[in-house]
Write an enzyme that holds these catalytic residues in place. Structure first.
Site, PDB file in Angstrom:
ATOM      1  N   SER A   1      88.688  92.738  21.704  1.00 23.62           N
ATOM      2  CA  SER A   1      89.118  92.499  23.093  1.00 23.62           C
ATOM      3  C   SER A   1      90.595  92.810  23.245  1.00 23.62           C
ATOM      4  O   SER A   1      91.399  92.457  22.378  1.00 23.62           O
ATOM      5  CB  SER A   1      88.862  91.044  23.504  1.00 23.62           C
ATOM      6  OG  SER A   1      89.372  90.822  24.811  1.00 23.62           O
ATOM      7  N   SER A   2      90.939  93.427  24.372  1.00 23.03           N
ATOM      8  CA  SER A   2      92.356  93.686  24.670  1.00 23.03           C
ATOM      9  C   SER A   2      93.046  92.422  25.161  1.00 23.03           C
ATOM     10  O   SER A   2      94.265  92.400  25.300  1.00 23.03           O
ATOM     11  CB  SER A   2      92.465  94.783  25.737  1.00 23.03           C
ATOM     12  OG  SER A   2      91.787  94.367  26.909  1.00 23.03           O
TER      13      SER A   2
ATOM     14  N   HIS B   1      80.874  86.759  31.422  1.00 20.87           N
ATOM     15  CA  HIS B   1      80.838  87.790  32.457  1.00 20.87           C
ATOM     16  C   HIS B   1      79.408  88.137  32.868  1.00 20.87           C
ATOM     17  O   HIS B   1      79.150  89.200  33.423  1.00 20.87           O
ATOM     18  CB  HIS B   1      81.592  89.050  32.000  1.00 20.87           C
ATOM     19  CG  HIS B   1      83.081  88.818  31.911  1.00 20.87           C
ATOM     20  ND1 HIS B   1      83.949  89.713  31.341  1.00 20.87           N
ATOM     21  CD2 HIS B   1      83.852  87.771  32.314  1.00 20.87           C
ATOM     22  CE1 HIS B   1      85.193  89.229  31.401  1.00 20.87           C
ATOM     23  NE2 HIS B   1      85.154  88.051  31.978  1.00 20.87           N
TER      24      HIS B   1
ATOM     25  N   ALA C   1      84.448  94.066  24.601  1.00 17.73           N
ATOM     26  CA  ALA C   1      83.711  95.332  24.569  1.00 17.73           C
ATOM     27  C   ALA C   1      83.890  96.083  23.251  1.00 17.73           C
ATOM     28  O   ALA C   1      83.004  96.824  22.835  1.00 17.73           O
ATOM     29  CB  ALA C   1      84.164  96.198  25.735  1.00 17.73           C
TER      30      ALA C   1
ATOM     31  N   CYS D   1      69.763  85.444  49.498  1.00 18.23           N
ATOM     32  CA  CYS D   1      68.941  84.222  49.464  1.00 18.23           C
ATOM     33  C   CYS D   1      68.871  83.611  48.073  1.00 18.23           C
ATOM     34  O   CYS D   1      68.194  82.627  47.868  1.00 18.23           O
ATOM     35  CB  CYS D   1      67.537  84.495  50.001  1.00 18.23           C
ATOM     36  SG  CYS D   1      66.492  85.379  48.841  1.00 18.23           S
TER      37      CYS D   1
ATOM     38  N   ASP E   1      76.028  93.141  27.245  1.00 20.42           N
ATOM     39  CA  ASP E   1      75.030  94.040  26.659  1.00 20.42           C
ATOM     40  C   ASP E   1      73.904  93.336  25.900  1.00 20.42           C
ATOM     41  O   ASP E   1      72.936  93.968  25.497  1.00 20.42           O
ATOM     42  CB  ASP E   1      75.709  95.076  25.750  1.00 20.42           C
ATOM     43  CG  ASP E   1      76.567  94.442  24.647  1.00 20.42           C
ATOM     44  OD1 ASP E   1      76.215  93.343  24.171  1.00 20.42           O
ATOM     45  OD2 ASP E   1      77.583  95.059  24.263  1.00 20.42           O
TER      46      ASP E   1
ATOM     47  N   CYS F   1      65.097  92.524  47.536  1.00 20.16           N
ATOM     48  CA  CYS F   1      64.506  91.193  47.437  1.00 20.16           C
ATOM     49  C   CYS F   1      63.184  91.162  48.210  1.00 20.16           C
ATOM     50  O   CYS F   1      63.133  91.602  49.358  1.00 20.16           O
ATOM     51  CB  CYS F   1      65.494  90.180  48.024  1.00 20.16           C
ATOM     52  SG  CYS F   1      64.883  88.492  48.018  1.00 20.16           S
TER      53      CYS F   1
ATOM     54  N   PHE G   1      86.141  99.582  27.974  1.00 23.19           N
ATOM     55  CA  PHE G   1      86.800  99.990  29.216  1.00 23.19           C
ATOM     56  C   PHE G   1      88.060 100.803  28.957  1.00 23.19           C
ATOM     57  O   PHE G   1      88.276 101.832  29.562  1.00 23.19           O
ATOM     58  CB  PHE G   1      87.207  98.740  30.013  1.00 23.19           C
ATOM     59  CG  PHE G   1      86.128  98.216  30.920  1.00 23.19           C
ATOM     60  CD1 PHE G   1      84.992  98.950  31.197  1.00 23.19           C
ATOM     61  CD2 PHE G   1      86.280  96.980  31.535  1.00 23.19           C
ATOM     62  CE1 PHE G   1      84.009  98.473  32.040  1.00 23.19           C
ATOM     63  CE2 PHE G   1      85.311  96.492  32.390  1.00 23.19           C
ATOM     64  CZ  PHE G   1      84.173  97.229  32.635  1.00 23.19           C
TER      65      PHE G   1
HETATM   66  P1  NAD Z   1      88.673  96.261  26.621  1.00 25.19           P
HETATM   67  O1  NAD Z   1      88.033  97.587  26.847  1.00 25.19           O
HETATM   68  O2  NAD Z   1      89.777  95.854  27.511  1.00 25.19           O
HETATM   69  O3  NAD Z   1      89.259  96.191  25.135  1.00 25.19           O
HETATM   70  C1  NAD Z   1      88.496  96.554  24.026  1.00 25.19           C
HETATM   71  C2  NAD Z   1      89.387  96.473  22.817  1.00 25.19           C
HETATM   72  O4  NAD Z   1      88.581  96.695  21.654  1.00 25.19           O
HETATM   73  C3  NAD Z   1      90.499  97.526  22.792  1.00 25.19           C
HETATM   74  O5  NAD Z   1      91.691  96.913  22.399  1.00 25.19           O
HETATM   75  C4  NAD Z   1      90.039  98.521  21.732  1.00 25.19           C
HETATM   76  O6  NAD Z   1      91.136  99.085  21.036  1.00 25.19           O
HETATM   77  C5  NAD Z   1      89.224  97.642  20.824  1.00 25.19           C
HETATM   78  N1  NAD Z   1      88.163  98.341  20.081  1.00 25.19           N
HETATM   79  C6  NAD Z   1      87.380  99.365  20.480  1.00 25.19           C
HETATM   80  N2  NAD Z   1      86.491  99.678  19.524  1.00 25.19           N
HETATM   81  C7  NAD Z   1      86.742  98.829  18.486  1.00 25.19           C
HETATM   82  C8  NAD Z   1      86.154  98.666  17.205  1.00 25.19           C
HETATM   83  N3  NAD Z   1      85.139  99.427  16.780  1.00 25.19           N
HETATM   84  N4  NAD Z   1      86.650  97.700  16.391  1.00 25.19           N
HETATM   85  C9  NAD Z   1      87.686  96.919  16.794  1.00 25.19           C
HETATM   86  N5  NAD Z   1      88.279  97.042  17.998  1.00 25.19           N
HETATM   87  C10 NAD Z   1      87.799  97.983  18.827  1.00 25.19           C
HETATM   88  O7  NAD Z   1      87.494  95.199  26.620  1.00 25.19           O
HETATM   89  P2  NAD Z   1      87.507  93.631  26.922  1.00 25.19           P
HETATM   90  O8  NAD Z   1      88.714  92.986  26.366  1.00 25.19           O
HETATM   91  O9  NAD Z   1      86.148  93.136  26.555  1.00 25.19           O
HETATM   92  O10 NAD Z   1      87.660  93.463  28.504  1.00 25.19           O
HETATM   93  C11 NAD Z   1      87.161  94.314  29.457  1.00 25.19           C
HETATM   94  C12 NAD Z   1      85.826  94.007  30.092  1.00 25.19           C
HETATM   95  O11 NAD Z   1      84.934  94.936  29.571  1.00 25.19           O
HETATM   96  C13 NAD Z   1      85.117  92.724  29.856  1.00 25.19           C
HETATM   97  O12 NAD Z   1      85.066  92.062  31.062  1.00 25.19           O
HETATM   98  C14 NAD Z   1      83.657  93.135  29.502  1.00 25.19           C
HETATM   99  O13 NAD Z   1      82.769  92.404  30.315  1.00 25.19           O
HETATM  100  C15 NAD Z   1      83.602  94.555  29.904  1.00 25.19           C
HETATM  101  N6  NAD Z   1      82.766  95.510  29.173  1.00 25.19           N
HETATM  102  C16 NAD Z   1      81.703  95.102  28.415  1.00 25.19           C
HETATM  103  C17 NAD Z   1      80.965  96.039  27.714  1.00 25.19           C
HETATM  104  C18 NAD Z   1      79.789  95.569  26.890  1.00 25.19           C
HETATM  105  O14 NAD Z   1      79.100  94.627  27.284  1.00 25.19           O
HETATM  106  N7  NAD Z   1      79.540  96.185  25.743  1.00 25.19           N
HETATM  107  C19 NAD Z   1      81.323  97.395  27.741  1.00 25.19           C
HETATM  108  C20 NAD Z   1      82.419  97.777  28.533  1.00 25.19           C
HETATM  109  C21 NAD Z   1      83.140  96.821  29.248  1.00 25.19           C
END
Ligand code: NAD
Length: 254
Positions: free
Chosen positions: A194-195, A119, A24, A130, A104, A153, A35
């Protein structure tokens, strides 16, 4: 000495089979909150209340009341330089596969042809009873036309869910298999935004490390893998990835 985008460029230039894994955080600079960051989605709502399969089944109105505006929010934003940089690395043949946790669609809009979306995606609707599939446009038209905001549906009348994987739902088998296969072949994995706290995706870096490959992480927050990185970059993904591309260009002309 802190690592620089130039270090990541050198790692990528030496890679035989680089894979990128995004979360994210790569989309926050486009205006989509993640998140877990301050101000992230989990500070605003209980994820189990709006993002779980059980809520979807028991109170679909509540589910769709929360999710319907998010479709429009995603439509109104654009891919940022980090999405474009990843697509460019794929075009150059440096990145062989892109695995994303994001739903997204911004990677595809930036030009990545085949992101592995583990995801799911907002791009279609599915009936959980169905299994009928409908297009995203059809799903939203039905939501907007329903008194309670819930698309249903046309075959069996059950509520329609988007293609996004909910808590309590299995991940799409084909995508997860593709993600594992791509990672099996990787000698370098680059994690962006990603975290690395969500399984099973969080196990992918370990697969590469175990085979003697290298891990790079570009994420603002901490991750459980920080001590195992060949390159660890903090800071904004869009800014840093644009610099990685510049550094690769400089290496090519040096
Ligand atoms: P996460 O929220 O757990 O972690 C996001 C990480 O990115 C954090 O460590 C944060 O510090 C870092 N971050 C935020 N902005 C940043 C930037 N500009 N540059 C660099 N790092 C940055 O997200 P995750 O690990 O993807 O896991 C959580 C879940 O969130 C996933 O399952 C995903 O499907 C879902 N999600 C997706 C979206 C999307 O599609 N955009 C949005 C919200 C959540």
């Amino acid at each position: 000495m802190p690592h620089t985008p130039g270090d990541l460029a050198i790692l990528l230039r030496g890679a035989q089979h680089a894979v990128v894994l995004t979360g994210a955080g790569i989309s926050t600079e486009s205006g989509i909150p993640d998140f877990r960051s301050p101000g992230g989605i989990w500070e605003q709502v209980d994820p189990m209340e709006v993002g779980s399969l059980s809520t979807f089944v028991s109170t679909p109105e509540r589910f769709w009341q929360f999710h319907r505006p998010r479709f429009s929010a995603v439509d109104s934003v654009q891919p940022n330089p980090a999405h474009h940089a990843v697509a460019e690395l794929e075009r150059r043949g440096i990145v062989k596969s892109l695995i994303t946790q994001n739903i997204d669609g911004l990677h595809r809009r930036a030009g990545s042809a085949h992101p592995i979306e583990v995801h799911g995606t907002l791009d279609f609707g599915v009936c959980l009873r169905c299994d009928a599939r409908i297009s995203r446009d059809e799903m939203l038209a039905r939501a907007d036309g329903a008194a309670d905001g819930v698309p249903r549906c046309s075959r069996c009348g059950f509520q329609i869910k988007s293609g996004v994987v909910l808590f309590g739902e299995p991940l799409p088998a084909a995508a997860i298999n593709d993600a594992f296969a791509a990672t099996e072949a990787a000698d370098v994995i680059v994690v962006i935004g990603s975290s690395l706290l969500v399984t099973p995706v969080s196990t992918l870096p370990q697969m590469v490390l175990r085979r003697g490959g290298s891990l790079a992480i570009l994420t603002e927050g901490d991750t459980p893998y920080d001590e195992h990185c060949a390159v660890r970059l903090h800071g904004k993904a869009g800014v840093q990835m644009a610099e990685v591309l510049n550094a690769l260009d400089e290496l090519a002309t040096a």
